[in-house]
Design an enzyme around this catalytic site. Structure first.
Site, PDB file in Angstrom:
ATOM      1  N   GLU A 125       0.832  -1.212   0.000  1.00 12.51           N
ATOM      2  CA  GLU A 125       0.000   0.000   0.000  1.00 12.51           C
ATOM      3  C   GLU A 125       0.861   1.253   0.000  1.00 12.51           C
ATOM      4  O   GLU A 125       1.931   1.294   0.608  1.00 12.51           O
ATOM      5  CB  GLU A 125      -0.911   0.001   1.234  1.00 12.51           C
ATOM      6  N   GLU A 129      -3.251   9.993   4.214  1.00 11.11           N
ATOM      7  CA  GLU A 129      -4.257   9.853   5.262  1.00 11.11           C
ATOM      8  C   GLU A 129      -4.519  11.224   5.890  1.00 11.11           C
ATOM      9  O   GLU A 129      -3.574  11.944   6.250  1.00 11.11           O
ATOM     10  CB  GLU A 129      -3.794   8.883   6.351  1.00 11.11           C
TER      11      GLU A 129
END
Length: 266
Positions: A125, A129
């Site tokens: 990944e 965020e």
């Protein structure tokens, strides 16, 4: 549960034909300010990426194209936990540049908005965020084989409020490095050469073909480490919590043409 290229596992399906083939990367721009072709609800998607560049992943769906943007909303459930939304690209990418224009929607601690490039099966990944406890930065991270490590999180330079203003977020993923940029300014680089783990004899670097996704979710109801990072329990008095996306542009590493897709030898 709907069959989709980003979640279906042929080995665990009733028949080899249960899973759609994975469409590979093609250069494109999904413009959510305009109707048609950029977004569809998962129930309406039949496996052809030409009909929708992005689809919702949950039902009931808290994602919609409205107000000249793609909107992902986190709603309160009877147990006081939040039920959010995930929108995922219908084509996979292995290296390339992803550029999105986003407002985060994180008006309270506990609310998390994300822009992610991820392979769910392997656990590689690359992400941005946003957390409601800090509206003045965006955080970056990457994982290899689901090795979650919050100590690798790096914040951007200070930004004007991420929930009140659109900003341009960009991931540049190459075979030898990953770069994170905000509004054209690079604030982080990870080099593959620096991810070598001598004890395991591997580079802990995201390399697997992955899908682009966007989400809003309740981090405050997660495990302690996640909840602390997200900013604690959600203040539902600050709702609604809506992540908004104006556009997503993808430039593929492999010439931007699916017919020339050639993953590197492993």
């Amino acid at each position: 549960m709907y069959c989709a290229p980003f979640s279906c596992e042929p080995a665990n399906s009733l028949a080899p034909t249960s899973c759609w083939a994975t469409p590979h990367c093609v250069d494109h721009v999904a413009d959510f300010t305009k109707p048609g072709g950029s977004f569809a609800q998962i129930a309406d998607y039949k496996g052809n990426p030409a009909t929708a560049a992005y689809v919702s992943q949950f039902e009931p769906s808290n994602a919609k194209q409205a107000n000249e943007q793609l909107e992902l909303t986190l709603v309160k459930q009877a147990d006081n936990k939040g039920f959010g939304a995930v929108v995922i690209g219908t084509r996979a990418i292995q290296y390339g540049t992803v550029t999105a224009v986003i407002k985060s929607g994180c008006k309270s601690g506990g609310v998390v908005s994300s822009m992610i490039v991820r392979n769910d099966r392997i656990g590689d990944e690359i992400d941005f965020e946003f957390v409601g406890a800090d509206r003045s930065t965006v955080q970056s991270n990457y994982y290899w084989h689901n090795e979650l490590d919050y100590t690798k999180m790096v914040k951007s330079q200070p930004l004007p409020d991420t929930i009140a203003n659109y900003h341009t977020y960009q991931i540049v993923w190459a075979p030898d490095s990953i770069q994170w940029l905000v509004n054209g300014h690079m604030f982080r680089t990870v080099k593959r050469a620096d991810t070598w783990d001598a004890s395991k004899g591997v580079f802990k670097y995201p390399e697997a073909e992955a899908f682009i996704s966007f989400s809003i979710w309740d981090g405050g109801s997660g495990a302690k480490g996640t909840a602390d990072w997200a900013g604690g329990a959600i203040n539902w008095g600050a709702a609604p919590f809506t992540m908004a996306i104006k556009s997503v542009a993808v430039n593929c590493f492999f010439k931007g043409n699916e017919t020339t897709y050639k993953p590197p030898a492993i």
